[in-house]
Design an enzyme around this catalytic site. Structure first.
Site, PDB file in Angstrom:
ATOM      1  N   ARG A 237      27.672  71.293  58.339  1.00 15.45           N
ATOM      2  CA  ARG A 237      28.969  71.893  58.052  1.00 15.45           C
ATOM      3  C   ARG A 237      29.956  71.378  59.094  1.00 15.45           C
ATOM      4  O   ARG A 237      29.624  71.272  60.280  1.00 15.45           O
ATOM      5  CB  ARG A 237      28.901  73.429  58.104  1.00 15.45           C
ATOM      6  N   GLU A 265      37.569  70.579  54.532  1.00 10.90           N
ATOM      7  CA  GLU A 265      36.737  69.660  53.756  1.00 10.90           C
ATOM      8  C   GLU A 265      37.379  68.286  53.603  1.00 10.90           C
ATOM      9  O   GLU A 265      36.703  67.263  53.669  1.00 10.90           O
ATOM     10  CB  GLU A 265      36.447  70.258  52.376  1.00 10.90           C
ATOM     11  N   HIS A 284      31.525  64.329  51.267  1.00 11.60           N
ATOM     12  CA  HIS A 284      30.507  65.349  50.959  1.00 11.60           C
ATOM     13  C   HIS A 284      29.647  64.918  49.777  1.00 11.60           C
ATOM     14  O   HIS A 284      29.484  65.647  48.797  1.00 11.60           O
ATOM     15  CB  HIS A 284      31.174  66.696  50.683  1.00 11.60           C
TER      16      HIS A 284
END
Length: 326
Positions: A237, A265, A284
């Site tokens: 994360r 993100e 991601h």
């Protein structure tokens, strides 16, 4: 699950597998538990098959689902939809986190091997000069033989990475306060302290869940302890890492990085990490994408079949461990 999640997960083969294991009520897809149609289905449901974007299964939802006994999640973390009310009621929960761990571990392995070859820096130099040079003779430490790889966190993914590292001539280190030296040795790694992991490793790979205790865990002090030229890999994360400190060290050429996750993100367009040639930022994609999503469906269908046969889940999420599923 969300309609986007369903488009990825529920192809013809997946639906057939779920239908073989259960008396499947699909279509319709439930992406909102508050509709009249959803309440009618919940009234009869014994098992929920969930995926990305599932709304919270909270007390009102449970009140509308008196027969519900199990949740089979065709993805990783269940923290976004399995609420405390589910645990209080004793709902059985399964997760396909083990299936999602494999592509993340594969991505991590690939990046470890490329990092020790100095692919990022050498490719950038090669593109600028467009001529052959002997980078090893210029002082670059190249190659994977005998290099030290530090794994932070013996999560499902961290353990899978250690398993994939076994065929290679690398020296794995592990830091996890919940893993004994004997267990670490059984996983193929040497157990070390947190700072020692950063001091000794040529590559450090992060595999810890985001908890209050891990937010900002990889701080300036730990980054400053890394060897000159070492590489940091983050597939966990973004918030476990001090990205501003990393940007400073990377811009100075002191460390390199591979970041599949960031906080936020998508980093702001002006964030300095975007401009570091020795930092690779991927969007991601280490986890299940494309055809890898079908592995999640297969795991979930197998779990549904186990439940229907009166067998325990192979991949249960236990209340005592729910916060440790990243």
């Amino acid at each position: 699950m969300s309609r986007g999640g369903a488009r990825q997960l529920l192809n013809e083969a997946a639906v057939a597998a779920f239908a073989e294991a259960t008396d499947l009520r699909y279509p319709p897809l439930l992406d909102d538990f508050g509709t009249e149609e959803a309440r009618a289905i919940l009234a009869e449901a014994e098992v929920l098959i969930t995926g990305w974007g599932c709304p919270p299964v909270d007390a009102p939802v449970l009140a509308a689902a008196p027969r519900l006994r199990a949740i089979v999640h065709a993805a990783g973390t269940v923290r976004l939809h399995v609420t405390e009310a589910c645990w209080e009621r004793g709902i059985l929960v399964s997760s396909a986190a083990a299936a999602n761990a494999l592509p993340v571990a594969e991505y991590t392995l690939a990046m470890i091997l490329l990092a020790n070859k100095r692919v990022l820096g050498i490719s950038a130099d090669y593109g600028r000069g467009r001529e052959r040079r002997n980078w090893a003779a210029e002082g670059e430490v190249l190659g994977n033989y005998g290099r030290t790889v530090g794994i932070l966190g013996a999560s499902l993914i961290g353990r899978r990475v250690l398993e994939l590292l076994r065929p290679f001539d690398l020296r794995p280190l592990l830091h996890d306060p919940f893993v004994s030296p004997e267990e670490a040795a059984a996983l193929g790694a040497e157990s070390v302290g947190l700072r020692e992991l950063f001091e000794r490793s040529d590559v450090v790979s992060l595999h810890v869940p985001l908890l209050p205790s891990t937010r900002g865990m990889v701080n300036r002090e730990l980054l400053s302890a890394m060897r000159a030229g070492a590489t940091l890999i983050n597939t966990a994360r973004g918030a476990v890492l001090d990205q501003d400190a990393l940007a400073e060290f990377a811009a100075a050429g002191r460390v390199s990085a591979v970041l599949d996750v960031t906080e936020p993100e998508v980093l702001p367009p002006g964030h300095p990490l975007w401009d570091c040639e020795n930092v690779l930022i991927s969007p991601h994609i280490a986890g299940s994408v494309g055809n890898e999503v079908q592995r999640l469906a297969e795991y979930a269908a197998a779990e549904a079949a186990r439940y229907a046969a009166g067998e325990p889940f192979a991949y249960p999420v236990l209340p005592s461990r729910r916060d440790l599923t990243a």
